[in-house]
Design a protein around this motif. Sequence first.
Motif, short mmCIF file in Angstrom:
data_model
loop_
_atom_site.label_atom_id
_atom_site.label_comp_id
_atom_site.label_asym_id
_atom_site.label_seq_id
_atom_site.Cartn_x
_atom_site.Cartn_y
_atom_site.Cartn_z
N ASP A 119 0.83 -1.21 0.00
CA ASP A 119 0.00 0.00 0.00
C ASP A 119 0.86 1.25 0.00
O ASP A 119 0.53 2.25 -0.65
CB ASP A 119 -0.93 0.00 1.21
CG ASP A 119 -2.07 -0.99 1.09
OD1 ASP A 119 -2.35 -1.43 -0.05
OD2 ASP A 119 -2.67 -1.34 2.12
N LYS A 122 2.30 1.90 -3.54
CA LYS A 122 1.28 2.49 -4.42
C LYS A 122 1.12 3.98 -4.13
O LYS A 122 1.01 4.80 -5.05
CB LYS A 122 -0.05 1.77 -4.22
CG LYS A 122 -0.08 0.34 -4.73
CD LYS A 122 -1.43 -0.31 -4.46
CE LYS A 122 -1.44 -1.77 -4.90
NZ LYS A 122 -2.75 -2.42 -4.58
N ARG A 123 1.08 4.31 -2.87
CA ARG A 123 0.92 5.72 -2.48
C ARG A 123 2.12 6.55 -2.93
O ARG A 123 1.96 7.66 -3.46
CB ARG A 123 0.76 5.80 -0.96
CG ARG A 123 0.49 7.18 -0.40
CD ARG A 123 0.06 7.05 1.05
NE ARG A 123 -0.20 8.33 1.67
CZ ARG A 123 -0.88 8.48 2.82
NH1 ARG A 123 -1.34 7.41 3.44
NH2 ARG A 123 -1.06 9.67 3.34
N GLN A 127 2.18 9.63 -5.86
CA GLN A 127 2.63 10.99 -5.58
C GLN A 127 3.78 11.38 -6.50
O GLN A 127 3.84 12.52 -6.99
CB GLN A 127 3.06 11.11 -4.12
CG GLN A 127 1.91 11.08 -3.12
CD GLN A 127 0.97 12.26 -3.28
OE1 GLN A 127 1.37 13.35 -3.66
NE2 GLN A 127 -0.30 12.03 -2.99
N ILE A 161 2.95 12.35 0.48
CA ILE A 161 2.83 11.07 1.17
C ILE A 161 2.42 11.27 2.62
O ILE A 161 1.54 10.57 3.14
CB ILE A 161 4.16 10.29 1.07
CG1 ILE A 161 4.39 9.84 -0.37
CG2 ILE A 161 4.17 9.10 2.02
CD1 ILE A 161 5.77 9.25 -0.61
N ASP A 163 0.94 13.94 3.88
CA ASP A 163 -0.38 14.57 3.87
C ASP A 163 -0.66 15.34 5.16
O ASP A 163 -1.57 15.03 5.92
CB ASP A 163 -1.47 13.51 3.65
CG ASP A 163 -2.82 14.13 3.30
OD1 ASP A 163 -2.84 15.26 2.78
OD2 ASP A 163 -3.85 13.48 3.56
#
Length: 247
Positions: A119, A122-123, A127, A161, A163
């Motif tokens: 996960d 992917k993130r 970005q 990432i 955030d």
Amino acid sequence: MLQIDNLHAEVDGKAILKGLSLSLNAGEIHAIMGPNGAGKSTLGYVLSGRPGYEVTEGSVTFEGADLLALAPYERAAAGLFLGFQYPVEIPGVSNLQFLREALNAQRRARGEEPLSGGDFIKRARAQADALGLDPEMLKRPVNVGFSGGEKKRAEMVQMGIIDPKLAILDETDSGLDIDALRSVGAGINTIMRKPDRAVLLITHYQRLLDYVKPDFVHVLAGGRIVRSGGPELAHQLEAEGYADIAA
């Protein structure tokens, strides 16, 4: 979101901030401009909790909590992000490793489950793609061998990432060419221009503000805010300098 009242701070016994007050609401982008030595970077370091910057008077609250009572890692977990004028290099530590550890440390501090490796990848790739950074660069040691523009793009990827709720960006336009400046501006807008986010953008020049339209512009001189206005104030400063305003 952020309330600064009568903030005084010193470094090595020298007073730098001398009664600075500022209010920043969610959904807003504020630009801080001013001459060299005015205290712009000191403000960013004080808010992020950098050692050696001593607050001697005043208060800072972040979403109603006493920000100054929190350790630096607690401020990060609460949603603060500090972007550096000169991002540091970390040999031997890949961007992916660094960012996954940073993100999951914050998630654990907030009582959230850490992201799995899949996960997170992917993130991170999403970005990097969005901000024009070659995903392969995420495998390289943090900022090692990066150009100035690549370092700033990588920092925008970091911000995306993580955030954060509040981004404090200290002269993130320093040393950037036109393409990199446009990319960084797009990154700030994409990641942070949201109703529940806010940005404190520290800069010397108006050029970045062509891409990141601030809601307010403040002039910091002599350790305090001496004038505030809209985006037109940045154009005035570009044309006339700080001499009359900061006098």
